[in-house]
Motif scaffolding. Structure first.
Motif, PDB file in Angstrom:
ATOM      1  N   LYS A 112       0.834  -1.202   0.000  1.00 50.82           N
ATOM      2  CA  LYS A 112       0.000   0.000   0.000  1.00 50.82           C
ATOM      3  C   LYS A 112       0.870   1.254   0.000  1.00 50.82           C
ATOM      4  N   GLN A 113       1.923   1.234   0.825  1.00 53.47           N
ATOM      5  CA  GLN A 113       2.812   2.390   0.877  1.00 53.47           C
ATOM      6  C   GLN A 113       3.571   2.553  -0.429  1.00 53.47           C
ATOM      7  N   GLU A 114       3.994   1.429  -1.027  1.00 56.93           N
ATOM      8  CA  GLU A 114       4.697   1.494  -2.301  1.00 56.93           C
ATOM      9  C   GLU A 114       3.793   2.069  -3.390  1.00 56.93           C
ATOM     10  N   GLU A 115       2.500   1.734  -3.330  1.00 54.88           N
ATOM     11  CA  GLU A 115       1.556   2.289  -4.303  1.00 54.88           C
ATOM     12  C   GLU A 115       1.427   3.793  -4.138  1.00 54.88           C
ATOM     13  N   LYS A 116       1.445   4.258  -2.874  1.00 49.41           N
ATOM     14  CA  LYS A 116       1.404   5.700  -2.613  1.00 49.41           C
ATOM     15  C   LYS A 116       2.664   6.384  -3.157  1.00 49.41           C
ATOM     16  N   GLU A 117       3.804   5.773  -2.878  1.00 52.43           N
ATOM     17  CA  GLU A 117       5.066   6.339  -3.351  1.00 52.43           C
ATOM     18  C   GLU A 117       5.111   6.368  -4.876  1.00 52.43           C
ATOM     19  N   ASP A 118       4.596   5.296  -5.489  1.00 50.03           N
ATOM     20  CA  ASP A 118       4.571   5.230  -6.948  1.00 50.03           C
ATOM     21  C   ASP A 118       3.728   6.365  -7.525  1.00 50.03           C
ATOM     22  N   GLN A 119       2.586   6.634  -6.901  1.00 43.78           N
ATOM     23  CA  GLN A 119       1.716   7.709  -7.371  1.00 43.78           C
ATOM     24  C   GLN A 119       2.403   9.064  -7.222  1.00 43.78           C
ATOM     25  N   PHE A 120       3.134   9.243  -6.133  1.00 39.56           N
ATOM     26  CA  PHE A 120       3.851  10.497  -5.914  1.00 39.56           C
ATOM     27  C   PHE A 120       4.878  10.740  -7.026  1.00 39.56           C
ATOM     28  N   TYR A 121       5.681   9.718  -7.324  1.00 45.53           N
ATOM     29  CA  TYR A 121       6.696   9.886  -8.365  1.00 45.53           C
ATOM     30  C   TYR A 121       6.073  10.001  -9.752  1.00 45.53           C
ATOM     31  N   GLN A 122       4.964   9.310  -9.973  1.00 41.46           N
ATOM     32  CA  GLN A 122       4.251   9.479 -11.242  1.00 41.46           C
ATOM     33  C   GLN A 122       3.787  10.931 -11.388  1.00 41.46           C
ATOM     34  N   ILE A 163       5.239  13.547 -10.180  1.00 44.00           N
ATOM     35  CA  ILE A 163       6.412  14.362 -10.530  1.00 44.00           C
ATOM     36  C   ILE A 163       6.695  14.262 -12.022  1.00 44.00           C
ATOM     37  N   PHE A 164       6.738  13.029 -12.534  1.00 45.02           N
ATOM     38  CA  PHE A 164       7.079  12.839 -13.937  1.00 45.02           C
ATOM     39  C   PHE A 164       5.957  13.281 -14.879  1.00 45.02           C
ATOM     40  N   ASN A 165       4.766  13.467 -14.321  1.00 37.32           N
ATOM     41  CA  ASN A 165       3.655  14.014 -15.114  1.00 37.32           C
ATOM     42  C   ASN A 165       3.525  15.530 -14.942  1.00 37.32           C
ATOM     43  N   ARG A 166       4.508  16.142 -14.283  1.00 35.25           N
ATOM     44  CA  ARG A 166       4.599  17.593 -14.102  1.00 35.25           C
ATOM     45  C   ARG A 166       3.417  18.183 -13.311  1.00 35.25           C
ATOM     46  N   LEU A 167       2.911  17.439 -12.344  1.00 39.03           N
ATOM     47  CA  LEU A 167       1.777  17.938 -11.569  1.00 39.03           C
ATOM     48  C   LEU A 167       2.203  18.910 -10.473  1.00 39.03           C
ATOM     49  N   HIS A 193      15.219   5.254  -2.337  1.00 38.82           N
ATOM     50  CA  HIS A 193      15.162   4.827  -3.727  1.00 38.82           C
ATOM     51  C   HIS A 193      13.720   4.490  -4.098  1.00 38.82           C
ATOM     52  N   HIS A 194      13.430   4.560  -5.388  1.00 39.20           N
ATOM     53  CA  HIS A 194      12.116   4.122  -5.854  1.00 39.20           C
ATOM     54  C   HIS A 194      12.245   3.644  -7.290  1.00 39.20           C
ATOM     55  N   VAL A 195      11.453   2.624  -7.627  1.00 34.91           N
ATOM     56  CA  VAL A 195      11.476   2.046  -8.978  1.00 34.91           C
ATOM     57  C   VAL A 195      10.062   2.048  -9.527  1.00 34.91           C
ATOM     58  N   LEU A 196       9.887   2.565 -10.734  1.00 36.88           N
ATOM     59  CA  LEU A 196       8.572   2.598 -11.370  1.00 36.88           C
ATOM     60  C   LEU A 196       8.714   2.489 -12.877  1.00 36.88           C
ATOM     61  N   THR A 197       7.618   2.227 -13.537  1.00 39.70           N
ATOM     62  CA  THR A 197       7.621   2.200 -15.008  1.00 39.70           C
ATOM     63  C   THR A 197       6.737   3.329 -15.523  1.00 39.70           C
ATOM     64  N   PRO A 237      14.267  18.417  -5.582  1.00 40.82           N
ATOM     65  CA  PRO A 237      13.384  17.345  -6.066  1.00 40.82           C
ATOM     66  C   PRO A 237      12.679  17.677  -7.381  1.00 40.82           C
ATOM     67  N   LEU A 238      12.507  18.966  -7.672  1.00 37.09           N
ATOM     68  CA  LEU A 238      11.883  19.336  -8.940  1.00 37.09           C
ATOM     69  C   LEU A 238      12.755  18.934 -10.130  1.00 37.09           C
ATOM     70  N   ASP A 239      14.028  18.639  -9.874  1.00 41.73           N
ATOM     71  CA  ASP A 239      14.945  18.237 -10.943  1.00 41.73           C
ATOM     72  C   ASP A 239      14.894  16.742 -11.231  1.00 41.73           C
ATOM     73  N   LEU A 240      13.990  16.012 -10.563  1.00 38.84           N
ATOM     74  CA  LEU A 240      13.835  14.588 -10.847  1.00 38.84           C
ATOM     75  C   LEU A 240      13.499  14.364 -12.318  1.00 38.84           C
ATOM     76  N   LEU A 241      12.597  15.186 -12.839  1.00 36.26           N
ATOM     77  CA  LEU A 241      12.207  15.063 -14.243  1.00 36.26           C
ATOM     78  C   LEU A 241      13.388  15.371 -15.157  1.00 36.26           C
ATOM     79  N   LYS A 242      14.185  16.383 -14.790  1.00 34.91           N
ATOM     80  CA  LYS A 242      15.360  16.725 -15.591  1.00 34.91           C
ATOM     81  C   LYS A 242      16.327  15.547 -15.657  1.00 34.91           C
ATOM     82  N   SER A 243      16.596  14.928 -14.499  1.00 34.66           N
ATOM     83  CA  SER A 243      17.511  13.801 -14.452  1.00 34.66           C
ATOM     84  C   SER A 243      16.976  12.628 -15.268  1.00 34.66           C
TER      85      SER A 243
END
Length: 408
Positions: A150-160, A162-166, A221-225, A276-282
């Protein structure tokens, strides 16, 4: 209350293991089904054998332990034996004799319970007791993994997000991290991995390999697709954290895995940042390494910071397409190359990259220097190149580097 009833009355895995270790007066270890350490305790700290100590330090089986257990058939027994069984001492890996049983929940193996033998062996009724409590421990492991998922799903949504520029500002992102319960790393880089051939199941397997390699205990660390690309966020607490080395290690494990599947991946690692806003840049930089590798059809630096001129190749190739440009020199060289093997093109590119030196070029191509000399003479006779002209050499090298699109 008997020990069995006392164990069943406790719903905290650590507390159960503490109780068992105290009552049985021997080390007890519980691992998940992927051999990751979950809980451990010993009535006397000096009773931990060397293998136990290594596992506690690494949080997972070391490679020598894993390979020895494979060869000895222990891994197969763990997956197939219902009842507890004895694993004899293995001095080579510092393992004392142990008893082990799988911990199941609803028919599925959730993990394994290891009891170290001492001078006084565990009696037969101890084996039966261990089997009986294994199902309760399996349920506790299931509950832990369910909560973790459940926590990993929350973390995944958070990073998604970021990468979706929300998140448009640092305050937005900090609010999101608090909302989803995510601990942001102080320093980080993003690695990207893309399969040569799309395969959703294999991509999922690679995600599991990356997660297992990183352990994820420290939540840095976090891993997502995303868009069929595996994104690996690698964090560190210090500016000198070995983020790049960790990225290389994880990617190498992924490459080794897909090699056995007779396929391959392209990968890259973006820059290291603090905001952290530079996650997308990286992440975009990591993808740029993949684009450069795809465009040139040859390996490039794993790290974006070492990409040099390769980072501009996509823009150059796009401009060439827009203008309808194709090198006349390369057209002539293709006509010289028998059976379309592209040996002359490859030789010329490596020759230019090695500052027009024959011996280093031959070493890079694994051919005799005379072969390189012959090929370069062929090209010179046909094209009458002036390789002392820096601009001509650079233009020719760019044409060679971006020729991948033309050769598709």
């Amino acid at each position: 209350m008997e020990l069995f009833d006392r164990v069943l009355s406790i719903n905290d895995l650590d507390a159960v293991i503490d109780l068992l270790s105290f009552e049985l007066e021997r080390p007890v270890i519980v691992e998940s089904s992927d051999y990751t350490l979950l809980a451990y305790n010993s009535h006397y700290i000096q009773h931990f054998d060397e293998a136990n100590q290594q596992t506690i330090f690494t949080k997972k089986w070391t490679l020598p332990i894993y390979e020895t257990f494979i060869d000895a058939g222990v891994v197969n027994k763990l997956k197939t034996y219902e009842r507890p069984f004895v694993v004899e001492a293995m001095p080579d890996i510092g393992l004392n004799t142990r008893i082990v049983v799988s911990a199941k929940h609803e028919g599925r193996i959730m993990g394994y319970i290891w009891i170290q033998q001492m001078e006084e062996s565990l009696p037969v009724e101890g084996f039966n007791f261990l089997y009986d409590i294994s199902f309760h421990i399996g349920k506790l492991i299931y509950d832990i993994q369910k909560s973790k998922l459940k926590q990993e799903e929350k973390e995944d949504q958070f990073y998604q997000n970021i990468f979706n520029r929300l998140y448009k500002s640092a305050s937005d992102l900090e609010w999101g991290a608090k909302e989803f319960g995510v601990k942001l790393p102080e320093h980080f880089a993003v690695a990207a991995v893309e399969l040569i051939t799309k395969d959703d199941k294999l991509l999922y397997d690679l995600q599991q390999i990356a997660q297992t390699s990183l352990q994820l205990e420290d939540k840095l660390h976090h891993v997502l697709t995303k868009d069929d690309i595996l994104l690996i966020v690698l964090g560190g607490k210090r500016a000198d954290a070995p983020i790049e080395a960790l990225a290389r290690e994880v990617i190498q494990r992924i490459r080794d895995y897909v090699k056995d599947k007779e396929t391959s991946v392209m990968s890259g690692v973006g820059g290291i940042y603090q905001n952290p806003l530079d996650l997308l840049k990286s992440a975009n930089q990591a993808k740029e390494v993949i684009h450069a590798s795809r465009l040139t059809h040859r390996p490039v630096s794993l790290y974006y910071k070492d990409l040099h001129v390769y980072r501009y190749l996509q823009a150059i190739a796009d401009k060439n397409d827009e203008l309808g440009y194709e090198s006349e020199h390369l057209k002539k060289i293709r006509k010289l190359d028998p059976n379309d093997k592209k040996e002359l093109l490859k030789t010329l590119e490596i020759y230019l990259l090695h500052n027009c030196k024959i011996k280093p070029t031959a070493a890079a191509l694994f051919v005799h220097p005379n072969t390189v000399n012959y090929r370069i003479n062929q090209i010179n006779e046909a094209l009458q190149l002036d390789l002392t002209d820096v601009l001509q050499r650079f233009q020719l090298l760019l044409d060679l580097m971006t020729r991948g699109r033309v050769e598709k």
